[in-house]
Scaffold this motif. Structure first.
Motif, PDB file in Angstrom:
ATOM      1  N   UNK A  39       0.845  -1.207   0.000  1.00 58.00           N
ATOM      2  CA  UNK A  39       0.000   0.000   0.000  1.00 58.00           C
ATOM      3  C   UNK A  39       0.876   1.251   0.000  1.00 58.00           C
ATOM      4  N   UNK A  40       1.899   1.266   0.824  1.00 56.92           N
ATOM      5  CA  UNK A  40       2.805   2.417   0.857  1.00 56.92           C
ATOM      6  C   UNK A  40       3.475   2.602  -0.513  1.00 56.92           C
ATOM      7  N   UNK A  41       3.945   1.494  -1.118  1.00 52.40           N
ATOM      8  CA  UNK A  41       4.594   1.561  -2.421  1.00 52.40           C
ATOM      9  C   UNK A  41       3.660   2.072  -3.507  1.00 52.40           C
ATOM     10  N   UNK A  42       2.395   1.649  -3.477  1.00 48.28           N
ATOM     11  CA  UNK A  42       1.419   2.141  -4.446  1.00 48.28           C
ATOM     12  C   UNK A  42       1.288   3.660  -4.367  1.00 48.28           C
ATOM     13  N   UNK A  43       1.061   4.175  -3.170  1.00 46.58           N
ATOM     14  CA  UNK A  43       0.882   5.621  -3.006  1.00 46.58           C
ATOM     15  C   UNK A  43       2.170   6.390  -3.298  1.00 46.58           C
ATOM     16  N   UNK A  44       3.293   5.858  -2.838  1.00 47.07           N
ATOM     17  CA  UNK A  44       4.580   6.525  -3.081  1.00 47.07           C
ATOM     18  C   UNK A  44       4.835   6.669  -4.575  1.00 47.07           C
ATOM     19  N   UNK A  45       4.686   5.579  -5.324  1.00 50.80           N
ATOM     20  CA  UNK A  45       4.940   5.630  -6.758  1.00 50.80           C
ATOM     21  C   UNK A  45       3.899   6.463  -7.493  1.00 50.80           C
ATOM     22  N   UNK A  46       2.661   6.380  -7.072  1.00 50.27           N
ATOM     23  CA  UNK A  46       1.604   7.157  -7.710  1.00 50.27           C
ATOM     24  C   UNK A  46       1.863   8.656  -7.568  1.00 50.27           C
TER      25      UNK A  46
END
Length: 140
Positions: A39-46
């Motif tokens: 979840x953190x990676x999704x938001x960070x990359x987005x």
């Protein structure tokens, strides 16, 4: 401090107890940490790179899962998808598609392997051939 990079670590002999212990620890860590990290990676990359960054991140995860499948399913895939003498599944640094591509070039795919290659071809033209990783060190 400068550290030397290794191209690929050879398979080591490991006691069954150590292998089992590390396997259990890795499963527990995956179950506990993957959802939060994902979840953190999704938001960070987005937010950092937009939708293209999200696509890159998801592709990295897909490749890692594919490499895991190459190891976990190696015995079954070696039996069902390739003929005797073909390039074998099981290298932890290689994807399933890469192994299929190498066996396609060697003409050592079985009926099951050829059908899997056809499915990949339907998704993307020349997928298995384009996925061949020539820089993978062969495992023993």
């Amino acid at each position: 401090m400068i550290q030397e990079k290794k191209a690929s670590a050879p398979n080591q002999k490991v006691s069954p107890f150590i292998g089992l212990l590390l396997f259990v620890i890795s499963i527990v860590l995956v179950v506990l940490t993957t959802p939060l990290g994902f979840v953190y990676g999704l938001f960070h990359n987005l937010f950092a790179k937009g939708f293209s960054g999200l696509g890159e991140y998801l592709l990295q995860i897909a490749i890692s899962i594919d490499q895991l499948g190459n190891v976990v399913m190696q015995h079954l895939l070696n039996m069902l998808w390739i003929q005797k003498g073909g390039y074998r599944f099981g290298n932890r640094d290689e994807t399933i598609s890469s192994v299929i591509g190498k066996n396609k070039q060697l003409n050592t795919l079985t009926w099951f392997g050829k059908n899997m290659d056809r499915i990949l071809e339907f998704i993307e033209a020349d997928h298995s051939l384009n996925s061949i990783d020539y820089y993978v060190q062969p495992s023993e």
